[in-house]
Design an enzyme around this catalytic site. Structure first.
Site, PDB file in Angstrom:
ATOM      1  N   ALA A   1       0.876  -1.169   0.000  1.00  0.00           N
ATOM      2  CA  ALA A   1       0.000   0.000   0.000  1.00  0.00           C
ATOM      3  C   ALA A   1       0.915   1.220   0.000  1.00  0.00           C
ATOM      4  CB  ALA A   1      -0.935   0.009   1.193  1.00  0.00           C
TER       5      ALA A   1
ATOM      6  N   GLY B   1       0.280   3.944  -1.785  1.00  0.00           N
ATOM      7  CA  GLY B   1      -0.561   5.140  -1.769  1.00  0.00           C
ATOM      8  C   GLY B   1      -0.249   6.086  -2.908  1.00  0.00           C
ATOM      9  N   LEU B   2       0.271   5.494  -4.005  1.00  0.00           N
ATOM     10  CA  LEU B   2       0.512   6.274  -5.230  1.00  0.00           C
ATOM     11  C   LEU B   2       1.315   7.544  -4.992  1.00  0.00           C
ATOM     12  CD1 LEU B   2      -2.848   5.610  -7.070  1.00  0.00           C
ATOM     13  CD2 LEU B   2      -0.582   4.863  -7.784  1.00  0.00           C
TER      14      LEU B   2
ATOM     15  N   ASN C   1      -5.163   3.856 -14.886  1.00  0.00           N
ATOM     16  CA  ASN C   1      -5.215   3.107 -13.631  1.00  0.00           C
ATOM     17  C   ASN C   1      -6.571   3.349 -12.961  1.00  0.00           C
ATOM     18  OD1 ASN C   1      -4.914   1.939 -11.162  1.00  0.00           O
ATOM     19  ND2 ASN C   1      -2.990   2.950 -10.653  1.00  0.00           N
TER      20      ASN C   1
ATOM     21  N   CYS D   1      -6.372   0.894  -8.675  1.00  0.00           N
ATOM     22  CA  CYS D   1      -5.506   0.871  -7.503  1.00  0.00           C
ATOM     23  C   CYS D   1      -6.354   0.659  -6.254  1.00  0.00           C
ATOM     24  CB  CYS D   1      -4.707   2.154  -7.352  1.00  0.00           C
ATOM     25  SG  CYS D   1      -3.683   2.101  -5.860  1.00  0.00           S
TER      26      CYS D   1
ATOM     27  N   VAL E   1      -3.716  -8.234 -14.384  1.00  0.00           N
ATOM     28  CA  VAL E   1      -4.525  -7.682 -13.318  1.00  0.00           C
ATOM     29  C   VAL E   1      -3.712  -6.696 -12.480  1.00  0.00           C
ATOM     30  CG1 VAL E   1      -5.942  -9.755 -13.077  1.00  0.00           C
ATOM     31  CG2 VAL E   1      -3.847  -9.564 -11.716  1.00  0.00           C
TER      32      VAL E   1
HETATM   33  C1  LIG Z   1       4.975  -1.949  -4.888  1.00  0.00           C
HETATM   34  C2  LIG Z   1       3.941  -1.967  -5.986  1.00  0.00           C
HETATM   35  C3  LIG Z   1       3.462  -0.761  -6.500  1.00  0.00           C
HETATM   36  C4  LIG Z   1       2.510  -0.740  -7.507  1.00  0.00           C
HETATM   37  N1  LIG Z   1       2.083   0.455  -8.020  1.00  0.00           N
HETATM   38  C5  LIG Z   1       1.195   0.473  -9.062  1.00  0.00           C
HETATM   39  C6  LIG Z   1       0.790   1.697  -9.683  1.00  0.00           C
HETATM   40  O1  LIG Z   1       1.267   2.789  -9.341  1.00  0.00           O
HETATM   41  N2  LIG Z   1      -0.121   1.643 -10.692  1.00  0.00           N
HETATM   42  C7  LIG Z   1      -0.650   0.451 -11.135  1.00  0.00           C
HETATM   43  O2  LIG Z   1      -1.467   0.444 -12.057  1.00  0.00           O
HETATM   44  N3  LIG Z   1      -0.254  -0.731 -10.587  1.00  0.00           N
HETATM   45  C8  LIG Z   1       0.639  -0.740  -9.570  1.00  0.00           C
HETATM   46  N4  LIG Z   1       1.047  -1.955  -9.024  1.00  0.00           N
HETATM   47  C9  LIG Z   1       0.493  -3.211  -9.557  1.00  0.00           C
HETATM   48  C10 LIG Z   1       1.433  -3.854 -10.588  1.00  0.00           C
HETATM   49  O3  LIG Z   1       1.641  -3.012 -11.696  1.00  0.00           O
HETATM   50  C11 LIG Z   1       0.881  -5.199 -11.071  1.00  0.00           C
HETATM   51  O4  LIG Z   1      -0.398  -4.981 -11.630  1.00  0.00           O
HETATM   52  C12 LIG Z   1       0.742  -6.215  -9.940  1.00  0.00           C
HETATM   53  O5  LIG Z   1       1.792  -6.092  -9.023  1.00  0.00           O
HETATM   54  C13 LIG Z   1       0.700  -7.654 -10.425  1.00  0.00           C
HETATM   55  O6  LIG Z   1       1.863  -8.024 -11.112  1.00  0.00           O
HETATM   56  P1  LIG Z   1       3.113  -8.793 -10.410  1.00  0.00           P
HETATM   57  O7  LIG Z   1       2.561  -9.955  -9.662  1.00  0.00           O
HETATM   58  O8  LIG Z   1       4.042  -9.150 -11.545  1.00  0.00           O
HETATM   59  O9  LIG Z   1       3.732  -7.793  -9.488  1.00  0.00           O
HETATM   60  C14 LIG Z   1       1.999  -1.974  -8.009  1.00  0.00           C
HETATM   61  C15 LIG Z   1       2.493  -3.176  -7.487  1.00  0.00           C
HETATM   62  C16 LIG Z   1       3.450  -3.199  -6.498  1.00  0.00           C
HETATM   63  C17 LIG Z   1       3.947  -4.506  -5.985  1.00  0.00           C
END
Ligand SMILES: Cc1cc2nc3c(=O)[nH]c(=O)nc-3n(C[C@H](O)[C@H](O)[C@H](O)COP(=O)(O)O)c2cc1C
Lengths: 270, 294
Positions: B53, B55-56, B110, B113, B174
């Protein structure tokens, strides 16, 4: 530029039932590392544990001709990753990425260096003490632990002419109580005209207390912070610490890139 | 592609990977203005995964264009910007700024989130909300737009369809699964925001199922992600119906993963004598479930 080494475990020395020093064959990282920098370490190739963990480079190991041959990390067993590192055996492989982060800025004599370590926060000070000695800087280590058996590497520091001020919470060695108490007294006793740089590393409460104490006595202080890190490279924004920016405002700063060594007076401690 | 939030703004990795060798760098989510995000602790590890989390936290769209985009351009990265908003107007405004900038290849909206209260997922969890964001942004940009879908819905395929109908050029999925971890000793949540998004290998089979469902529902390209950690996982997503994939969490574990993925895919294609990886997309054989001899 950081490199990732599938490092062989050269040796694993248990210091107590919780602490160990793990020696890794990662010469490229050892050669490039500056005091205060860290590595991201992962034992085993599986998904449990999944993420790497940050560790300060504790010692740089050298071959008989003085060339860097490897590095050690000082680890305290607190979870699955550090459990595996505690149990690692020579020949095992450990992924080791580094060196990462901003190192300590050394001081120049006649100023003195006062290092303040709590528990596993001793880790960045072995290499710092070596580099300070090479610069001819008089160095003191204020080192606190729970009990006497958890004060490690004292002879290592003595051999570098580092003056030791020890504290334990149970009074089994040195002064009973917290390490910041003697720091406070000795800073108070020191004339303002003689320079001191305070370096601190340890649990967050101790770090905040050391930073406040240094600031109270108008001494510059560099802290090495330990935050939960996801990647170590600035990718995940997990390891942030609240700081006052150049604009005077509050910002969350990634301690992997801006730190782990930070100027204590820029950190917002509460 | 490097997944949003898992690769900073891309520039952080310029020393580690050749950014131009990636399919795309998807940036950390950007609002109009800078945000500081949630206090630490922001992540906790889970079995074969992690909860976050953040929080963008971000620098805002204009500073991104001024401070990060020039370096990304110089490194010849293909840049997809992850666009956030608390209102439809904000999505529109951020998309406009990016459309006027030089060096943005596409917009990932996005709407998924799980970690902030206002905006984002409130659009992504409602079909009219999804359609409204996509069609509003559609009107102000010629850039390809790719809404990023949340898995925290009952029927993700209907959201893919709503996005397609509203003019999306692709969908990505996802985003993370809303989840929680509690420290039983202190009875406190392990991250400051109480709940966070689950990512990593633990979520992969659910994400693969969702890509498969979306493939049945839409014609536009699907960018799949969720727990990809090696070439086998990439192939699984593509066979399920993804035209491309993103990798997030696994980049934290191994920032040098990209060339390993490409090598593994190459080996597979050679072994199966398949000319192009695109020939694999959506080729899962579901008429009779595969029974391997034990
Ligand atoms: C630390 C972290 C920050 C993330 N921040 C964003 C984000 O700013 N915008 C977004 O669309 N997805 C965000 N995600 C989601 C990832 O882009 C991705 O959709 C998700 O982690 C699943 O893929 P993975 O299992 O390969 O990590 C974030 C994921 C993680 C772990």
């Amino acid at each position: 530029m950081p490199v990732d080494v599938d490092a062989e475990v050269i040796a694993n020395r248990a210091l107590s039932s919780d602490y160990n020093v793990l020696a890794l064959a990662a010469p490229q990282i050892a050669a490039a590392a500056a005091p205060g920098q860290f590595v991201m370490v992962k034992p085993g190739a599986g998904f449990d544990p999944l993420l790497r963990r940050p560790f300060s480079v504790f010692e740089v190991l050298r071959d008989p001709r003085g060339a860097p041959a490897g590095l050690t990390i000082l680890s305290k067993r607190i979870g699955p990753s550090t459990g595996l590192l505690y149990d690692a055996r020579p020949g095992d492989r450990v992924a080791c990425l580094g060196p990462l982060g901003r190192p300590f800025t050394p001081v120049d004599a006649p100023a003195e260096a006062w290092m303040v370590a709590g528990g596993v926060g001793l880790a960045p000070f072995a290499t710092l003490a070596e580099s300070l000695r090479a610069r001819g800087v008089k160095t003191t280590l204020f080192y606190g632990a729970r009990r006497s058996a958890e004060l490690f590497y004292l002879d290592f520091f003595r051999a570098l002419d580092v003056e030791l001020v020890l504290t334990t919470e149970d009074g089994t060695a040195g002064e009973r109580g917290r390490v910041v108490a003697p720091l406070d007294r000795q800073l108070a006793a020191r004339p303002a005209s003689s320079g001191v740089m305070v370096y601190a590393c340890g649990p967050e409460g101790m770090l905040a207390a050391a930073a406040r104490t240094a600031m109270k006595h108008s001494r510059p202080c560099q802290v090495s912070v330990e935050r939960i890190m996801g990647c170590g490279l600035g990718g995940c924004y997990s390891c942030v610490i609240p700081m006052r920016g150049d604009d005077g405002k509050f910002h969350h700063v990634r301690s992997c890139l801006a730190g782990p060594v930070l100027a204590a007076d820029q950190v917002l401690w509460d | 592609m490097a997944a949003s939030g898992c690769f900073g703004y891309g520039v952080e990795y310029a020393d580690v990977v050749d950014l131009s060798s990636l399919g795309a760098v998807v940036t950390k989510g950007l609002f109009l203005n800078a945000r500081e995000g949630h206090p630490a602790p922001r992540i906790v590890e889970t079995p074969a995964g992690m909860l976050n989390a953040i929080g963008l936290q971000g620098i805002g769209a204009r500073r991104f264009v001024d401070e990060k985009l020039p370096e990304l351009r110089a490194r010849r990265a293909t840049v997809i910007v992850n666009v956030c908003g608390t209102t439809i107007d904000e999505y529109v405004e951020v998309s406009r700024i990016l459309s006027d900038a030089e060096g943005v290849a596409a917009i990932e909206l996005n709407i998924s989130c799980p970690n902030i209260k206002e905006g984002g997922i409130q659009f992504g969890c409602s079909l009219p909300g999804t359609a409204a964001v996509v069609s509003a942004v559609r009107k102000v940009t010629r850039l390809p737009i790719m809404p990023k879908l949340t898995p925290n819905v009952t029927d993700v395929a209907s959201f893919a369809r709503a996005a397609e109908d509203a003019g999306a050029d692709a969908v990505s999925l996802v985003n993370t699964f809303l989840a929680m971890v509690i420290d039983v000793e202190s009875r406190r949540p392990k991250i400051s925001n109480v709940v966070g998004g689950l990512s990593g290998p633990a979520i992969r089979p659910i994400a693969v199922r969702m890509v498969h469902e979306c493939r049945q529902a839409v014609k536009i390209p699907i960018v799949g992600m969720g727990g990809i950690a090696n070439a086998r996982d990439v192939l699984e997503f593509m066979i399920a119906g993804a035209n491309a994939v993103q990798v997030g969490t696994a980049n934290f574990v191994d920032p040098f993963i990209w060339s390993k993925l490409l090598d593994g895919i190459g080996d597979y294609l050679e072994r199966h004598q398949i000319a192009r990886v695109a020939d694999l997309v959506g080729t899962v054989e579901t008429r009779q479930a595969a029974h391997e001899p034990m």
